[in-house]
Design an enzyme around this catalytic site. Structure first.
Site, PDB file in Angstrom:
ATOM      1  N   TYR A 221       0.896  -1.276  -0.134  1.00  0.00           N
ATOM      2  CA  TYR A 221      -0.031   0.142  -0.012  1.00  0.00           C
ATOM      3  C   TYR A 221       0.856   1.237  -0.025  1.00  0.00           C
ATOM      4  O   TYR A 221       1.834   1.249   0.819  1.00  0.00           O
ATOM      5  CB  TYR A 221      -1.024  -0.143   1.292  1.00  0.00           C
ATOM      6  CG  TYR A 221      -1.606   1.295   1.288  1.00  0.00           C
ATOM      7  CD1 TYR A 221      -2.733   1.764   0.462  1.00  0.00           C
ATOM      8  CD2 TYR A 221      -1.389   2.314   2.212  1.00  0.00           C
ATOM      9  CE1 TYR A 221      -3.240   2.973   0.297  1.00  0.00           C
ATOM     10  CE2 TYR A 221      -2.051   3.499   2.346  1.00  0.00           C
ATOM     11  CZ  TYR A 221      -2.901   3.842   1.507  1.00  0.00           C
ATOM     12  OH  TYR A 221      -3.503   5.014   1.295  1.00  0.00           O
ATOM     13  N   GLY A 223       0.656   4.155   0.839  1.00  0.00           N
ATOM     14  CA  GLY A 223       1.055   4.946   2.109  1.00  0.00           C
ATOM     15  C   GLY A 223       2.152   4.322   3.114  1.00  0.00           C
ATOM     16  O   GLY A 223       2.853   4.930   3.881  1.00  0.00           O
ATOM     17  N   HIS A 249       1.378  18.682   6.917  1.00  0.00           N
ATOM     18  CA  HIS A 249       0.497  17.928   5.967  1.00  0.00           C
ATOM     19  C   HIS A 249      -0.606  18.841   5.710  1.00  0.00           C
ATOM     20  O   HIS A 249      -1.665  18.688   6.301  1.00  0.00           O
ATOM     21  CB  HIS A 249      -0.127  16.654   7.054  1.00  0.00           C
ATOM     22  CG  HIS A 249      -0.855  15.800   6.456  1.00  0.00           C
ATOM     23  ND1 HIS A 249      -1.926  15.063   6.982  1.00  0.00           N
ATOM     24  CD2 HIS A 249      -1.040  15.318   4.995  1.00  0.00           C
ATOM     25  CE1 HIS A 249      -2.378  14.106   6.242  1.00  0.00           C
ATOM     26  NE2 HIS A 249      -1.990  14.366   5.182  1.00  0.00           N
ATOM     27  N   CYS A 273     -10.280  14.265   4.190  1.00  0.00           N
ATOM     28  CA  CYS A 273     -11.306  15.373   4.917  1.00  0.00           C
ATOM     29  C   CYS A 273     -11.162  16.487   3.986  1.00  0.00           C
ATOM     30  O   CYS A 273     -11.569  17.480   4.547  1.00  0.00           O
ATOM     31  CB  CYS A 273     -10.611  15.828   6.169  1.00  0.00           C
ATOM     32  SG  CYS A 273     -10.876  14.327   7.425  1.00  0.00           S
ATOM     33  N   LYS A 275      -8.779  17.523   1.760  1.00  0.00           N
ATOM     34  CA  LYS A 275      -7.559  18.762   1.083  1.00  0.00           C
ATOM     35  C   LYS A 275      -7.474  18.914  -0.479  1.00  0.00           C
ATOM     36  O   LYS A 275      -7.536  19.581  -1.022  1.00  0.00           O
ATOM     37  CB  LYS A 275      -6.087  18.097   1.723  1.00  0.00           C
ATOM     38  CG  LYS A 275      -5.978  18.498   3.164  1.00  0.00           C
ATOM     39  CD  LYS A 275      -4.373  18.066   3.460  1.00  0.00           C
ATOM     40  CE  LYS A 275      -3.798  16.947   3.065  1.00  0.00           C
ATOM     41  NZ  LYS A 275      -4.466  15.934   3.743  1.00  0.00           N
ATOM     42  N   THR A 276      -7.536  17.470  -1.068  1.00  0.00           N
ATOM     43  CA  THR A 276      -7.568  17.510  -2.476  1.00  0.00           C
ATOM     44  C   THR A 276      -8.634  18.284  -2.971  1.00  0.00           C
ATOM     45  O   THR A 276      -8.444  18.929  -4.024  1.00  0.00           O
ATOM     46  CB  THR A 276      -7.520  16.049  -3.112  1.00  0.00           C
ATOM     47  OG1 THR A 276      -6.593  15.322  -2.443  1.00  0.00           O
ATOM     48  CG2 THR A 276      -7.115  15.993  -4.569  1.00  0.00           C
ATOM     49  N   SER A 277      -9.737  18.091  -2.609  1.00  0.00           N
ATOM     50  CA  SER A 277     -11.021  18.899  -3.107  1.00  0.00           C
ATOM     51  C   SER A 277     -10.926  20.099  -3.122  1.00  0.00           C
ATOM     52  O   SER A 277     -11.469  21.143  -3.790  1.00  0.00           O
ATOM     53  CB  SER A 277     -12.096  18.223  -2.853  1.00  0.00           C
ATOM     54  OG  SER A 277     -12.424  18.230  -1.438  1.00  0.00           O
ATOM     55  N   ASP A 290      -1.063  17.841  -0.411  1.00  0.00           N
ATOM     56  CA  ASP A 290      -0.986  16.989   0.489  1.00  0.00           C
ATOM     57  C   ASP A 290       0.106  17.266   1.538  1.00  0.00           C
ATOM     58  O   ASP A 290       0.043  17.143   2.698  1.00  0.00           O
ATOM     59  CB  ASP A 290      -0.643  15.567   0.261  1.00  0.00           C
ATOM     60  CG  ASP A 290      -0.881  14.653   1.258  1.00  0.00           C
ATOM     61  OD1 ASP A 290      -1.865  14.714   1.987  1.00  0.00           O
ATOM     62  OD2 ASP A 290       0.063  13.649   1.484  1.00  0.00           O
ATOM     63  N   ARG A 388      -7.797   4.713  -4.564  1.00  0.00           N
ATOM     64  CA  ARG A 388      -6.906   6.113  -4.932  1.00  0.00           C
ATOM     65  C   ARG A 388      -6.677   6.234  -6.429  1.00  0.00           C
ATOM     66  O   ARG A 388      -6.780   5.392  -7.205  1.00  0.00           O
ATOM     67  CB  ARG A 388      -5.500   5.962  -4.368  1.00  0.00           C
ATOM     68  CG  ARG A 388      -5.629   5.692  -2.633  1.00  0.00           C
ATOM     69  CD  ARG A 388      -5.817   6.917  -2.105  1.00  0.00           C
ATOM     70  NE  ARG A 388      -5.873   6.790  -0.578  1.00  0.00           N
ATOM     71  CZ  ARG A 388      -5.267   7.978   0.029  1.00  0.00           C
ATOM     72  NH1 ARG A 388      -4.518   9.001  -0.336  1.00  0.00           N
ATOM     73  NH2 ARG A 388      -5.368   7.731   1.521  1.00  0.00           N
TER      74      ARG A 388
HETATM   75  C1  OXD Z   1      -2.754  10.118   3.625  1.00  0.00           C
HETATM   76  C2  OXD Z   1      -2.437  10.512   2.129  1.00  0.00           C
HETATM   77  O1  OXD Z   1      -3.243   8.807   3.844  1.00  0.00           O
HETATM   78  O2  OXD Z   1      -2.221  11.553   1.894  1.00  0.00           O
HETATM   79  O3  OXD Z   1      -2.508  11.172   4.457  1.00  0.00           O
HETATM   80  O4  OXD Z   1      -2.424   9.131   1.375  1.00  0.00           O
HETATM   81 MN    MN Z   2      -2.393  13.078   3.211  1.00  0.00          MN
END
Ligand code: OXD
Ligand code: MN
Length: 624
Positions: A221, A223, A249, A273, A275-277, A290, A388
């Site tokens: 994975y 991460g 972060h 939560c 961040k990307t959107s 990120d 993802r």
């Molecule tokens: C996380 C990621 O898990 O950015 O924080 O993938």
């Molecule tokens: Mn992250």
């Protein structure tokens, strides 16, 4: 280990050795020699920045079955094992020398024992595999922010993902022969069945901050394996601590305000939560989604994106709510999808994508059909909640021009947010740098999500959205934040947001598109263009300003009733939060700064005073 060069000669081909020795840094040669001596790979591939080397990585990921090409030939899919679908926080441990401790919030293990354990796990683990050696740079090349990284892995998927996510650094390494500040990453997938790591019960990640090295084994994975992501973040936090900057972060984006002005903002929200959107909201430009490094340069806070791509959560990405991402994921821009469902025709589907559910396909559980259950009789959803997509930022229509700026961008605002059903209002500005650091950053809570193993939906202490990655005691980290703002001419404004307020039936109180409005309001506040209402917990927007912004940017009529519900100050919940957080700091953060308790006490007093005057749930108009 015998002599470095003779060890390298034993494992590397003459071509590979020549590529490696072209980097005039004996630390690099030594690390690779140690890795081959430990893992005993069958072959070694040294990857330069040349396109043919990079193409070789993707080709092999597909040829070896770690990825499968999809209907759009620039797309591929990768599956992680059924039990290897998220970050394993509990098995990610710092190797701590005897007599030292990082405090009760961080997983740690005695360094000598951990290194011995690692040697046992990794010894000979690549005997029938090819080892890949890669060179990268975190942050823009040749800048004050740059950190060079060597990544060694036996996973072509990991190496391919890193191509999309990071800046290639082979030439950088050649240009900087004396660099001593390198991060070292070694990953070994362990036993594979059908190209999938199956040793998850014995998986682990060890962070040896004494040597700036991270070791990860028996997992695929991303991460847990892509060293440059959260594993390097842990090392960067220590480096930042000793050098007086911040490794966060945080996304990094530009909000476009009136008359073409751009205001750069960073935002720390826990994984999954928003961040990307947020960094991809229509009308804004993205620098990163990120990870950011922040430095004070010429008395200004400047930041860069550590990465160059997105490893984004795909769940609930839909044409309606995320038009930019949707467009990109349906284009020919190279992408790796992971743990989604692939239809018979070779197209990816995921949870809540707004489309009809395909009756069957292949997902992380193998062949999948509607109604398929796992060994406990639980229905397996069509895709994993933490599925993802991995893409490069270049080629995004909304990419900000500053991505590669070696000086970074000047930050106007810092945002903290989490999954909070019942406490914070949608947007608040702090009274001061210290008030923001303590009541927003250090007090952040959020419900757990599928990005980490373990139960989802539980309220968790998530200071600065960085607790999972902290590598120094929490009190010290807070002091660093406080200190950071002291040396700045114009401090960034600090805001808290909450996209996840719910009513008593669990319905979200704000629409997904409203985040754009909160950002535009922050831009106006940073430039002093609008006034605000002072509440016990910070400044909140005046209704008329939001009404105008909703009309201007979303063509929506924002009602006073919605405003009143969303911006009601919920005193009992806010008081409870202070009690909860203060208890954690009193009981388990022995180095918490005194100012933290002073600021909590002041906030408590303001809330109680307001409660005496107006009651438990206070309409924002009362504070005008
Ligand atoms: C996380 C990621 O898990 O950015 O924080 O993938
Ligand atoms: Mn992250």
């Amino acid at each position: 280990m015998k002599d470095v060069i003779s060890t390298l000669e034993k494992y590397l081909s003459p071509v590979g050795l020549a590529k490696l020795l072209a980097i005039p840094n004996s630390d690099v040669h030594r690390f690779v020699a140690k890795a081959v001596d430990l893992c005993e790979p069958m072959k070694v591939f040294v990857c330069t920045d040349a396109q043919e080397d990079i193409d070789y990585i993707r080709r092999n990921a597909i040829a070896r079955g770690e990825e499968t090409e999809l209907a759009i030939d620039t797309h591929s899919v990768h599956f992680d094992g059924f039990f290897d679908q998220a970050r394993d926080v509990a098995s990610t441990k710092y190797l701590v020398p005897k007599g030292e401790s990082l405090g009760p919030h961080l997983e740690q293990r005695d360094r000598d024992e951990g290194l011995a354990h690692l040697n046992r796990r990794m010894k000979g683990s690549m005997r029938n595999k090819k080892m890949i050696i890669r060179f990268f740079c975190l942050g823009p090349l040749d800048s004050e922010f740059s950190i060079p990284v060597v990544q060694i892995t036996d996973s072509f998927y990991v190496a391919h993902s890193e191509d999309l996510l990071y800046r290639s650094g082979y030439e950088y390494f050649k240009r900087h022969p004396d660099d001593k500040e390198i991060f070292w990453m070694l990953h070994s997938s362990g036993k594979l069945v059908q190209s999938v790591s199956i040793g998850w019960q014995k998986r682990g990640v060890y962070i040896d901050f004494k040597t700036n090295a991270v070791y990860s084994y028996n997992t695929q994975y991303a991460g847990n394996t892509i060293g440059l992501k959260k594993l390097a973040l842990r090392l960067a936090i220590r480096k930042a601590d000793s050098e007086g900057w911040l490794a966060e972060h945080m996304f990094l984006m530009a909000v476009h305000g009136p008359s073409g002005r751009k205001t750069y903002m960073t935002g720390a929200f826990p994984s999954s939560c928003g961040k990307t959107s947020t960094s991809m909201v229509p009308g804004a430009t993205i620098v990163g989604d990120d990870l950011s490094y922040l430095r004070v340069i010429d008395e200004k806070v400047r930041a860069v994106n550590v990465e160059q791509g997105i490893f984004g959560i795909i769940r609930s990405v839909s044409k309606k709510d995320d038009p930019v991402i949707w467009e990109v994921l349906n284009s020919r821009q190279p992408a790796i999808f992971s743990n989604v469902l692939i239809t018979e025709e070779g197209y990816p589907h995921w949870l809540e994508d707004g489309r009809e559910i395909p009756p069957r396909g292949v997902n992380h559980s193998g062949p999948w059909w509607i109604g398929k259950v796992d060994e406990n009789g639980e229905e397996i959803p069509l895709a994993h909640k933490n599925a993802r997509y991995t893409i490069n930022l270049n080629g995004l229509p909304n990419l900000d021009e500053s991505l590669e700026d070696p000086n970074g961008v000047e930050i106007g605002g810092i945002i903290y947010g989490g999954r909070d059903a019942d406490t914070w209002v949608p947007v608040t500005q702090s009274f001061s740098w210290e008030h923001g650091v303590i009541t927003m950053g250090a007090s952040l809570e959020s419900k757990s999500t599928a990005a980490t193993l373990g139960p989802s939906g539980q309220r968790m202490f998530q200071p600065f959205s960085n607790l999972d990655f902290l590598s120094i005691p929490l009190g010290q980290y807070i002091k660093n934040h406080l200190e950071f703002g002291r040396n700045v001419q114009k401090r960034p404004c600090i805001f808290a947001v909450n996209y996840f307020q719910q009513d008593e039936n669990g319905k979200y109180l704000t629409g997904k598109d409203a985040k754009r409005i909160w950002l535009q309001w922050m831009d106006l506040r940073i430039h002093g263009d609008v006034k605000a209402i002072q509440t016990p917990t910070g400044y909140i927007p005046i209704y008329d300003d939001l009404k105008d912004l909703f009309k201007k940017y979303l063509n929506q009529d924002y009602s006073i009733e919605d405003y009143a519900t969303q911006f009601t100050i919920r005193v009992p919940e806010l008081l409870e939060k202070i009690y909860r957080i203060e208890k954690i700091y009193r009981e388990s953060v022995s180095d918490a700064p005194d100012i933290l308790f002073t600021i909590f006490a002041e906030q408590l007093a303001r809330l109680k005073k307001a409660q005496d005057q107006f009651g438990d749930y206070i309409n924002p108009a009362k504070f005008i």
